[in-house]
Design a protein around this motif. Structure first.
Motif, PDB file in Angstrom:
ATOM      1  N   GLU A   1      -0.267  -0.451 -11.985  1.00 39.73           N
ATOM      2  CA  GLU A   1      -1.365  -1.254 -11.440  1.00 39.73           C
ATOM      3  C   GLU A   1      -1.323  -1.632 -10.137  1.00 39.73           C
ATOM      4  N   GLY A   2      -0.399  -1.515  -9.444  1.00 43.20           N
ATOM      5  CA  GLY A   2      -0.056  -1.643  -7.994  1.00 43.20           C
ATOM      6  C   GLY A   2       0.584  -3.204  -7.928  1.00 43.20           C
TER       7      GLY A   2
ATOM      8  N   VAL B   1       6.229  -1.639  -6.942  1.00 42.59           N
ATOM      9  CA  VAL B   1       5.036  -1.747  -7.751  1.00 42.59           C
ATOM     10  C   VAL B   1       4.813  -0.885  -9.049  1.00 42.59           C
TER      11      VAL B   1
ATOM     12  N   ASP C   1       0.896  -1.146   0.003  1.00 39.84           N
ATOM     13  CA  ASP C   1       0.209   0.219  -0.102  1.00 39.84           C
ATOM     14  C   ASP C   1       1.006   1.225   0.009  1.00 39.84           C
TER      15      ASP C   1
ATOM     16  N   ARG D   1       1.761   6.598  -7.338  1.00 37.79           N
ATOM     17  CA  ARG D   1       0.762   7.551  -7.579  1.00 37.79           C
ATOM     18  C   ARG D   1       1.333   8.941  -7.724  1.00 37.79           C
TER      19      ARG D   1
ATOM     20  N   THR E   1       2.563   1.634  -3.272  1.00 38.84           N
ATOM     21  CA  THR E   1       1.464   1.902  -4.355  1.00 38.84           C
ATOM     22  C   THR E   1       1.079   3.527  -4.338  1.00 38.84           C
ATOM     23  N   LYS E   2       0.944   4.189  -3.065  1.00 39.31           N
ATOM     24  CA  LYS E   2       0.475   5.470  -2.860  1.00 39.31           C
ATOM     25  C   LYS E   2       1.637   6.122  -3.025  1.00 39.31           C
TER      26      LYS E   2
END
Length: 128
Positions: free
Chosen positions: A81-82, A78, A10, A17, A13-14
């Motif tokens: 798409e994570g 990642v 997570d 972005r 992934t953050k």
């Protein structure tokens, strides 16, 4: 010890972005956990002069050093798409430097130690 890999994914992934990837359109995020429990993150930052682009792992290592240093114990990268990615060769060397052979890396094939991801690695001991 059970480790919460979902929390690390997570965080990566953050970070992804925030990637700056206008040329490749391939954003990457990286996250690591340190021996003192901190999470450090990074994202890739591209450049029109392609060779000076920075991998997400570079940003994460910069944050590690800037926030007090220490050693990495867990790592993941990642894509946009994570999905879990393997670090490139250059970044594997960075991870070795700051995590060593026992650093745990989440890969598509599961958790591997850094000495499996980068066997026979070159490190500080080779400079003695």
């Amino acid at each position: 010890m059970n480790f919460d890999w979902d929390q690390l994914v997570d965080a990566a992934t953050k970070a992804m972005r925030n990637a700056y990837a206008p040329y490749s359109k391939f954003p990457v995020g990286a996250a690591g956990r340190t021996t003192d429990g901190r999470f450090v993150t990074g994202c890739n930052v591209e450049n029109a002069a392609y060779g000076v682009a920075l991998c997400a792992e570079c940003g994460m290592i910069s944050q590690l050093v800037l926030s007090g240093g220490g050693r990495l114990t867990h790592f993941v990268a990642v894509n946009g798409e994570g999905e879990v990615l393997m670090p490139c060769g250059r970044c594997r060397q960075l991870l070795w430097e700051h995590g060593g052979p026992e650093l745990e890396v989440l890969t598509k094939a599961g958790v591997k130690r850094m000495d499996e991801v980068l066997p026979d690695a070159f490190g500080a001991d080779d400079l003695a």
